[in-house]
Write a protein that holds these residues in place. Structure first.
Motif, PDB file in Angstrom:
ATOM      1  N   GLY A 186       0.830  -1.193   0.000  1.00 38.59           N
ATOM      2  CA  GLY A 186       0.000   0.000   0.000  1.00 38.59           C
ATOM      3  C   GLY A 186       0.862   1.240   0.000  1.00 38.59           C
ATOM      4  N   ARG A 187       0.195   2.405  -0.012  1.00 43.98           N
ATOM      5  CA  ARG A 187       0.936   3.659  -0.125  1.00 43.98           C
ATOM      6  C   ARG A 187       0.179   4.794   0.547  1.00 43.98           C
ATOM      7  NH1 ARG A 187       4.863   5.137  -5.044  1.00 43.98           N
ATOM      8  NH2 ARG A 187       6.093   6.608  -3.814  1.00 43.98           N
ATOM      9  N   ILE A 188       0.940   5.764   1.013  1.00 50.31           N
ATOM     10  CA  ILE A 188       0.394   7.007   1.546  1.00 50.31           C
ATOM     11  C   ILE A 188       0.031   7.937   0.396  1.00 50.31           C
ATOM     12  CG2 ILE A 188       0.875   9.021   2.993  1.00 50.31           C
ATOM     13  CD1 ILE A 188       0.815   6.460   4.593  1.00 50.31           C
ATOM     14  N   ALA A 189      -1.101   8.619   0.493  1.00 49.49           N
ATOM     15  CA  ALA A 189      -1.497   9.654  -0.468  1.00 49.49           C
ATOM     16  C   ALA A 189      -1.523  11.000   0.247  1.00 49.49           C
ATOM     17  CB  ALA A 189      -2.866   9.354  -1.058  1.00 49.49           C
ATOM     18  N   ILE A 190      -1.114  12.041  -0.474  1.00 52.79           N
ATOM     19  CA  ILE A 190      -1.170  13.389   0.102  1.00 52.79           C
ATOM     20  C   ILE A 190      -2.204  14.258  -0.585  1.00 52.79           C
ATOM     21  CG2 ILE A 190       1.176  13.400   0.999  1.00 52.79           C
ATOM     22  CD1 ILE A 190       1.885  15.154  -1.508  1.00 52.79           C
ATOM     23  N   HIS A 191      -2.877  13.712  -1.592  1.00 54.83           N
ATOM     24  CA  HIS A 191      -3.906  14.482  -2.297  1.00 54.83           C
ATOM     25  C   HIS A 191      -4.997  13.507  -2.727  1.00 54.83           C
ATOM     26  CE1 HIS A 191      -5.856  16.910  -5.413  1.00 54.83           C
ATOM     27  NE2 HIS A 191      -5.313  17.971  -4.831  1.00 54.83           N
ATOM     28  N   PRO A 192      -6.267  13.932  -2.664  1.00 51.55           N
ATOM     29  CA  PRO A 192      -7.349  13.025  -3.055  1.00 51.55           C
ATOM     30  C   PRO A 192      -7.209  12.456  -4.464  1.00 51.55           C
ATOM     31  CG  PRO A 192      -8.241  14.928  -1.904  1.00 51.55           C
ATOM     32  CD  PRO A 192      -6.783  15.211  -2.122  1.00 51.55           C
ATOM     33  N   ASP A 193      -6.626  13.234  -5.384  1.00 50.37           N
ATOM     34  CA  ASP A 193      -6.499  12.763  -6.763  1.00 50.37           C
ATOM     35  C   ASP A 193      -5.561  11.562  -6.896  1.00 50.37           C
ATOM     36  OD1 ASP A 193      -8.225  14.761  -7.514  1.00 50.37           O
ATOM     37  OD2 ASP A 193      -6.690  16.046  -8.416  1.00 50.37           O
ATOM     38  N   GLN A 194      -4.725  11.308  -5.888  1.00 50.61           N
ATOM     39  CA  GLN A 194      -3.792  10.193  -5.967  1.00 50.61           C
ATOM     40  C   GLN A 194      -4.422   8.854  -5.598  1.00 50.61           C
ATOM     41  OE1 GLN A 194      -0.723  11.701  -3.253  1.00 50.61           O
ATOM     42  NE2 GLN A 194       0.606  12.081  -5.024  1.00 50.61           N
TER      43      GLN A 194
END
Length: 292
Positions: free
Chosen positions: A223-231
């Motif tokens: 999994g991964r961290i997102a910093i913006h909803p578009d990601q």
């Protein structure tokens, strides 16, 4: 608990929270740490507490990133947010498993006070943000009871060691941060918890994010961290096995289940052994499929 995509949301922004709940992230991390100015931290705590009070159905897990133990703010953060509805806490700047055990003791008392079942609140640790942490990654195995995942970060580590940059000219991580990334991955595997890759900073570059996620999944991150909803959509797509991969994994698992004493199995002219079985089980787990 699925940890494929975890989206950071500033803890003091109801507007950004309202957007975040619509994008399909597996978890939202309401941030009380770096995304909130010191003058706003008390307000952010109570805003997050109010959001937790909404007990309506939701399709995502509710996480809170607290302030680090050395700030003196940790207990105030936990005291405000440990209440029904909280699924997990992200711990920044941890120096090793001893910090997680300490926070676990705080959670034991606060869960009891809030009338929550013991062990309800899980932990994801940002495991590489201090120089001491790099020498203590092995302490997470065996995993403390609440530990659900390990992730890593480069910015705070770079500041701590005095680095002037953390990327090469081509945009790839420089060597110290490749070490941190790899050691986080190994530590998560040793502890048998989810390895979660760090954020991709350029939130406008979806092609770059997708390419990076493919490498991340190839290497073993789940999994991964997102910093913006578009990601979020890109992360979800890249970390979800394709239907063909799921079908193949199911065939491997079923073949071993039908021959429980076998060490190797032949399928369509190819030989598969126990490491292949382990990988097949991971693929099925990634889509929440039950296994024999």
């Amino acid at each position: 608990m699925r940890l494929r995509s975890l989206l950071f949301v500033p803890g003091d922004s109801e507007r950004k929270f309202a957007k975040a709940v619509t994008v399909g992230a597996d978890g939202l991390i309401l941030d009380l740490e770096d995304a909130v100015a010191p003058s706003r931290k008390a307000d952010a705590r109570w805003m997050v507490r109010d959001l937790l009070a909404d007990q309506g159905a939701r399709a995502w897990n509710f996480w809170v990133r607290i302030n680090a133990l050395d700030t003196g703010l940790t207990l105030d953060d936990l005291g405000a947010v440990v209440r029904p509805g909280l699924d997990g806490v992200m711990v920044p700047k941890a120096n090793g498993a001893a910090d997680i055990v300490r926070i676990g003791h705080y959670l034991d008392a606060l869960e009891a006070q809030a009338g929550m079942a013991a062990g309800t609140v899980k932990l994801v640790v940002v495991s590489t943000e201090t120089p001491r942490a790099m020498f203590n990654l092995g302490t997470y195995a065996p995993a403390p009871p609440r530990l659900a995942g390990l992730t890593w970060g480069a910015e705070d580590l770079g500041a701590a060691i005095g680095a002037t940059a953390n990327k090469e000219a081509d945009g790839e991580w420089s060597f110290p941060y490749r070490v941190a990334r790899s050691m986080c991955l190994f530590a998560a595997a040793a502890a048998d918890v989810a390895p979660i890759d760090t954020l991709y900073a350029d939130f406008r570059d979806m092609e770059g994010l997708a390419a990076s996620c493919r490498i991340s999944r190839r290497d073993g991150f789940t999994g991964r961290i997102a910093i913006h909803p578009d990601q979020v959509e890109t992360i979800n797509r890249c970390f979800t096995p394709a239907p063909g991969d799921v079908a193949h994994a199911r065939a491997v698992v079923d073949a071993f289940a039908a021959a429980p004493d076998a060490g190797t199995i032949g399928i369509d002219g190819k030989m598969y052994d126990i490491p292949h079985l382990k990988q097949a089980r991971r693929v099925l787990a990634a889509v929440n499929e039950s296994q024999p």
